[in-house]
Structures are given as structure tokens and as C-alpha cells.
Write a protein that holds these residues in place. Structure first.
Motif, short mmCIF file in Angstrom:
data_model
loop_
_atom_site.label_atom_id
_atom_site.label_comp_id
_atom_site.label_asym_id
_atom_site.label_seq_id
_atom_site.Cartn_x
_atom_site.Cartn_y
_atom_site.Cartn_z
N ILE A 1 0.84 -1.21 0.00
CA ILE A 1 0.00 0.00 0.00
C ILE A 1 0.87 1.25 0.00
O ILE A 1 0.60 2.22 -0.71
CB ILE A 1 -0.95 -0.01 1.22
N GLU B 1 2.02 1.66 -3.50
CA GLU B 1 0.95 2.12 -4.39
C GLU B 1 0.65 3.60 -4.17
O GLU B 1 0.49 4.36 -5.12
CB GLU B 1 -0.31 1.26 -4.17
N LEU B 2 0.63 4.02 -2.91
CA LEU B 2 0.31 5.42 -2.59
C LEU B 2 1.37 6.38 -3.10
O LEU B 2 1.09 7.54 -3.39
CB LEU B 2 0.15 5.60 -1.08
N THR B 3 2.63 5.91 -3.16
CA THR B 3 3.72 6.80 -3.58
C THR B 3 4.12 6.55 -5.04
O THR B 3 5.11 7.10 -5.51
CB THR B 3 4.96 6.59 -2.67
#
Ligand code: ADP
Ligand code: MG
Length: 244
Positions: free
Chosen positions: A84, A87-89
């Protein structure tokens, strides 16, 4: 390669503390030991850029010089599961890059301790879990566990899953035992875990309020690990030129 993959029953159980304590002791015994934290989430921003606090803690306590880029190739800022946080970065975690860094560290050192992130089933990328990385590195695992109520369940689940994936669990280390406040659970847990899992408890590390991995305070970790680990249960490389 000789060494261990340090996993745990959860995040915050003391993987970094145990890793740093073991490497510092091995270094003192004259063993050329290296560390790796393949994926760090909750990385901190410094003048040197994003830094892995876990890697920095172990490198500093043990006095190891390898560069951050190699020791912790993926340093992600969000304090979340690696998949996660990546994915967020917008980070694509390339397992080949992690493998190259690991091979280079293996070339430099005789013994490696690798710290996971969270527990054994934490996703790194897609469906690739921490257990898959342990398999890729082909290292036996050590499981760090809490001393108190709930740890029997968490530890047995971790051991069972590791076994089901063909990972050799070499030992369990119970971390953060407060002798003065230990109740029946704390006293009976080590024996119960060893009996039901078939894996030896190779160490019990006491609680020390002076330890803080976030702010880089080692407290008495080196001495506590020296006396808390059954070193005869750890398989070490043949030392060159004697030593202890
Ligand atoms: N033996 C110990 N005695 C006192 N505090 C501890 C001990 N082990 C861990 N801690 C505390 O728990 C925090 C998390 O430990 P850490 O090793 O960073 O966990 P993990 O790497 O499993 O996430 C440490 O910063 C420290 O404050
Ligand atoms: Mg850690």
C-alpha cells in the motif's frame, strides 16, 4: 549464505531491537555481519534524503558501514504495509533490485540478518508476501514474539504458516519481558509455544525503558541480547583467526 531472516508476529514486536542486538554481538565476536531491511515503510526524511530508521538503528548500534541504498533499497514514507505504501507513492517495487542489493551485501559479508516488515504475510507487491521474500533469500527464519497474553496464538499461526510455505523456522525470540510484572501468561508462554510449535525458544529479551528504535536510543540492548540469547542455538560461520 549463512544468516537469518528476522520476522515477527506483528509490527512493533521488537524485530529491529533484536536484529540490532544480535548483529552488534556478532560483530563484537569478530564476525563480518551485514544487515538488510529490504522494504522500509514509515521512512524518515533527513538531509541525506529518505532514511530507513530500522536500518539506521541496526547499522549504528553494530557499527556497520554499508550504504543506505543497498541496505534498504525501498524506503517508503507512509507507515503502512509495503504494497500500500508503494501504491500510494507510485513506487514499483522491483524484486530484482532487492535481490541485487542482497547479493552485493552477501558478497561483502560472511553472515546476514535481514529484517522483514510487519509479519510474515504482509504483502510487498501484488500477491508477493514477506514469506515469498524469505524463500527468495533462502534463509532460515527467526520469529520475534511478544511475551504476554495473545502471543501463543500469534506465534503458532506464524510458525504454521512458515512451515506450510517450506520455510525453516530456526527459533523464536520473546522480546520485552518485564520480569517484575510477569504474570502466569508470561511465565507459561515460552514453554507452551516451544511444546506446541516444535520450535525452540532461543531467547528471552527483557524490557528496557531506555530502548527506542524511533529516536535511535539503544539502551542496554547489546548486553540484554548477549545474556538473553542462547548463542549455542545460533549457527554461526566458522571464525577466521580464533576469537570467542
Ligand atoms: N526489549 C525492549 N524493551 C523496551 N522497549 C522495547 C523493547 N523492544 C522493543 N521496544 C519498544 O518497541 C518499539 C518497537 O520495537 P521495534 O524493534 O522497532 O519493533 P519492530 O521492528 O518489530 O516493528 C521500540 O522503539 C521500543 O520503544
Ligand atoms: Mg522494525
Amino acid at each position: 549464505m549463512q544468516g537469518y531472516f528476522i520476522t515477527g508476529t506483528d509490527t512493533g514486536v521488537g524485530k529491529t531491537v533484536v536484529t540490532a542486538g544480535i548483529v552488534a554481538n556478532l560483530k563484537q565476536r569478530g564476525i563480518n555481519v551485514g544487515i538488510m531491511k529490504p522494504v522500509q515503510t514509515g521512512s524518515t526524511t533527513t538531509r541525506q534524503g529518505l532514511v530507513s530508521p530500522d536500518a539506521l538503528f541496526a547499522l549504528t548500534v553494530a557499527g556497520i558501514m554499508d550504504e543506505m541504498e543497498l541496505v534498504s533499497p525501498y524506503r517508503l514514507k507512509p507507515p503502512l504495509a509495503p504494497r500500500i505504501a508503494a501504491e500510494l507513492t507510485g513506487t514499483a517495487i522491483d524484486l530484482a533490485k532487492i535481490n541485487r542489493a542482497y547479493r552485493e551485501l552477501c558478497r561483502r559479508h560472511d553472515f546476514m540478518l535481514v529484517e522483514g516488515a510487519g509479519g510474515i504475510m504482509v504483502p510487498i507487491t501484488g500477491r508477493f508476501l514477506m514469506a515469498d521474500l524469505i524463500k527468495a533469500f533462502n534463509l532460515p527464519a527467526l520469529i520475534v514474539a511478544r511475551p504476554g497474553l495473545g502471543t501463543v496464538n500469534h506465534t503458532l499461526l506464524t510458525v504454521e504458516y512458515a512451515k506450510s510455505r517450506g520455510i525453516h523456522v530456526a527459533g523464536i525470540i520473546i522480546n520485552g519481558l518485564n520480569e517484575k510484572e510477569a504474570g502466569t501468561a508470561e511465565k507459561t508462554n515460552p514453554g507452551l509455544i516451544a511444546e506446541l510449535s516444535g520450535v525452540p525458544v532461543i531467547g528471552i529479551i527483557p524490557y528496557d525503558a531506555g530502548i527506542d528504535t524511533d529516536t535511535g536510543k539503544p539502551g542496554r540492548i547489546v548486553q540484554l541480547v548477549e545474556t538473553g540469547i542462547k548463542w549455542e542455538m545460533i549457527s554461526l560461520p566458522n571464525r577466521r583467526g580464533g576469537g570467542r
